[in-house]
Motif scaffolding. Sequence first.
Motif, short mmCIF file in Angstrom:
data_model
loop_
_atom_site.label_atom_id
_atom_site.label_comp_id
_atom_site.label_asym_id
_atom_site.label_seq_id
_atom_site.Cartn_x
_atom_site.Cartn_y
_atom_site.Cartn_z
N MET A 1 -22.30 47.40 -59.51
CA MET A 1 -21.76 48.55 -60.23
C MET A 1 -22.82 49.09 -61.18
SD MET A 1 -18.24 48.76 -62.47
CE MET A 1 -17.27 48.20 -61.08
N ASP A 2 -23.14 50.40 -61.05
CA ASP A 2 -24.19 50.97 -61.88
C ASP A 2 -23.63 51.40 -63.25
OD1 ASP A 2 -22.82 53.36 -61.47
OD2 ASP A 2 -24.10 53.96 -59.80
N VAL A 3 -24.56 51.92 -64.10
CA VAL A 3 -24.19 52.29 -65.47
C VAL A 3 -23.15 53.41 -65.47
CG1 VAL A 3 -25.05 53.22 -67.64
CG2 VAL A 3 -26.44 51.58 -66.35
N LYS A 4 -23.27 54.37 -64.54
CA LYS A 4 -22.33 55.47 -64.48
C LYS A 4 -20.92 54.99 -64.18
CE LYS A 4 -21.45 59.89 -62.15
NZ LYS A 4 -21.90 60.82 -61.09
N GLU A 5 -20.80 54.05 -63.23
CA GLU A 5 -19.49 53.52 -62.88
C GLU A 5 -18.90 52.72 -64.04
OE1 GLU A 5 -20.28 51.36 -59.33
OE2 GLU A 5 -19.94 53.07 -58.01
N GLY B 1 -15.17 52.17 -68.47
CA GLY B 1 -15.09 51.72 -69.86
C GLY B 1 -14.47 52.73 -70.81
N LEU B 2 -14.94 53.96 -70.81
CA LEU B 2 -14.46 54.93 -71.78
C LEU B 2 -12.98 55.28 -71.58
CD1 LEU B 2 -15.04 56.73 -74.18
CD2 LEU B 2 -15.80 58.53 -72.59
N PRO B 3 -12.54 55.64 -70.36
CA PRO B 3 -11.10 55.91 -70.18
C PRO B 3 -10.22 54.70 -70.50
CG PRO B 3 -12.34 56.76 -68.32
CD PRO B 3 -13.29 55.92 -69.11
N MET B 4 -10.70 53.49 -70.16
CA MET B 4 -9.90 52.30 -70.44
C MET B 4 -9.80 52.06 -71.94
SD MET B 4 -8.34 51.04 -67.96
CE MET B 4 -7.61 49.96 -69.17
N PHE B 5 -10.87 52.32 -72.66
CA PHE B 5 -10.84 52.16 -74.12
C PHE B 5 -9.81 53.11 -74.73
CE2 PHE B 5 -12.30 53.62 -78.31
CZ PHE B 5 -12.24 52.41 -79.00
N ILE B 6 -9.82 54.36 -74.27
CA ILE B 6 -8.86 55.34 -74.77
C ILE B 6 -7.44 54.93 -74.38
CG2 ILE B 6 -8.12 57.75 -74.62
CD1 ILE B 6 -11.05 58.50 -74.18
N PHE C 1 -5.30 40.46 -62.36
CA PHE C 1 -5.76 40.67 -60.99
C PHE C 1 -6.63 41.92 -60.88
CE2 PHE C 1 -4.90 43.10 -57.06
CZ PHE C 1 -5.56 42.27 -56.15
N ASN C 2 -6.20 43.01 -61.51
CA ASN C 2 -6.98 44.25 -61.44
C ASN C 2 -8.32 44.14 -62.16
OD1 ASN C 2 -5.47 46.68 -60.12
ND2 ASN C 2 -3.89 45.59 -61.24
N ILE C 3 -8.36 43.42 -63.27
CA ILE C 3 -9.62 43.22 -63.99
C ILE C 3 -10.59 42.43 -63.11
CG2 ILE C 3 -10.69 42.02 -65.94
CD1 ILE C 3 -8.22 42.76 -67.59
N ILE C 4 -10.08 41.40 -62.42
CA ILE C 4 -10.93 40.62 -61.51
C ILE C 4 -11.51 41.50 -60.42
CG2 ILE C 4 -10.91 38.77 -59.78
CD1 ILE C 4 -8.76 37.37 -61.48
N GLU C 5 -10.68 42.42 -59.90
CA GLU C 5 -11.08 43.24 -58.76
C GLU C 5 -11.92 44.46 -59.16
OE1 GLU C 5 -10.51 42.66 -55.43
OE2 GLU C 5 -9.85 40.70 -56.13
N LEU C 6 -12.11 44.71 -60.46
CA LEU C 6 -12.90 45.88 -60.88
C LEU C 6 -14.35 45.81 -60.43
CD1 LEU C 6 -11.72 46.65 -64.54
CD2 LEU C 6 -11.49 48.12 -62.53
N SER C 7 -14.82 44.61 -60.17
CA SER C 7 -16.22 44.46 -59.76
C SER C 7 -16.43 44.77 -58.28
CB SER C 7 -16.70 43.03 -60.05
OG SER C 7 -15.88 42.08 -59.36
N GLY C 8 -15.35 45.02 -57.54
CA GLY C 8 -15.47 45.29 -56.11
C GLY C 8 -15.64 46.76 -55.79
N ASN C 9 -15.61 47.07 -54.49
CA ASN C 9 -15.82 48.45 -54.04
C ASN C 9 -14.62 49.35 -54.33
OD1 ASN C 9 -18.34 47.79 -52.97
ND2 ASN C 9 -17.45 47.13 -51.02
N GLN C 10 -13.45 48.76 -54.50
CA GLN C 10 -12.24 49.54 -54.75
C GLN C 10 -11.93 49.64 -56.24
OE1 GLN C 10 -10.45 51.10 -52.35
NE2 GLN C 10 -11.92 50.42 -50.82
N TRP C 11 -12.96 49.73 -57.08
CA TRP C 11 -12.74 49.70 -58.53
C TRP C 11 -11.92 50.90 -59.02
CZ3 TRP C 11 -14.64 53.74 -61.46
CH2 TRP C 11 -15.65 54.52 -60.90
N LEU D 1 -4.64 49.93 -63.81
CA LEU D 1 -4.70 49.53 -65.21
C LEU D 1 -4.23 50.65 -66.14
CD1 LEU D 1 -8.06 47.55 -65.22
CD2 LEU D 1 -5.77 46.61 -65.63
N PHE D 2 -4.50 51.90 -65.76
CA PHE D 2 -4.05 53.03 -66.58
C PHE D 2 -2.53 52.99 -66.79
CE2 PHE D 2 -7.82 55.85 -65.05
CZ PHE D 2 -8.64 55.23 -65.97
#
Length: 403
Positions: A1-5, A10-15, A207-217, A224-225
């Motif tokens: 996962m790159d910086v853009k992803e 990160g930002l929407p989840m923080f909000i 479960f969703n936090i674990i899967e955030l590192s995958g292709n279906q993030w 999570l929203f």
Amino acid sequence: MDVKELWQIGLPMFINVVMSVVAFFTTMKLIPKFKNTFIKAHLFGIDMNKRTSEKIPESLGVLSGCIFLITLFLFIPVPFGSRFFNGEIPHDEFVELLSALLSICCMTLLGFADDVLDLRWRHKLFLPTIASLPLLMVYYVNFNSTTIIVPKPLREWLGLTVNLGILYYIFMGLLAIFCTNAINILAGINGLEVGQSLVISSSLIIFNIIELSGNQWKAHRFSLFFLVPYTATSLALFWYNWYPSLVFVGDTFCYYSGMTFAVVGILGHFSKTTLLFFIPQIFNFLYSIPQLFHLVPCPRHRLPKLDSKLDKLNISTTTFKYNDLSFLGKLIVNIFRIFRIIKWQEKDGYVITNNFTLINLVLLITGPMHEARLTIFLLIIQIICTVMAFIIRYPLAYIFYDI
């Protein structure tokens, strides 16, 4: 996962988390203010498991549900950032969000209508199907993926994958119906409806936090929203619904909760995994089938009975003549007797058994128990089943599916 992803997550989840914290405190503040309003509107009940006959405001789940929905309405522009205001909207993601909100709104309306009008069971089963149609249509337009991976032992006969076609849509529709009713069936003691929902939502968040590192993030970020503000508002409701309950949550809470779980499971592309976190609800539904389908007499209330002397709950019972049961009814009760999961007492030509619910089964095994302790016991069962669900989803799935 790159910086853009990472930034897009990160930002929407923080909000989202900040807005959820605000939603929590708002719910905490509003519930006590609206208690008398609900009582004046004749939306109240008497706690049958208490010695007192105090009026308890009913259907306060509609309040937490409205705050949950308002939080998500205000959150709509956030995931799209500057693209929203520049007209560069990813329409597929936007439609997903709106269809999810529409389905949850529909179930909130149904739940409140049930609390006010006391709808029949056939309506409760039919209307969730209609409410899930926006989800299924969006899934069809955006994804239309109905292919499943076949477990290793069956690949020799079925191949690596199988396309289920319309059967997969039927499964997702049934998932929505099950989720919206399963929590409502396993209910009746202080804190249980909200408590089990919090365990399920927390499990899905992990479960969703674990899967955030995958292709279906993106799909898991979408889930999570919804789950974070849902958990925040439900936690506030749980505070007032815990023993001794100051408010009752009503069918409203059970229905919009179930639809929220169905929404994140279907549009997050983990509908089968979602069911893993409903193991106690699945067992309770299967155990309740004889009474739900009237193969065995089903009283209006299957709540445990209060022993006022001991201030403890005991099993509630139903009475019938064995010969009056259908062949299927006799078969099921005999199977239950073999496995010793019902009480069986014959008296004056009648049979007396416990009502077929997980709550009564626990009391049958443990004996009379204080209501608060019983709720804790059932929530521990839910947590243990969650651990089992994660074991099935990861170590066992890797063995059978290589994923």
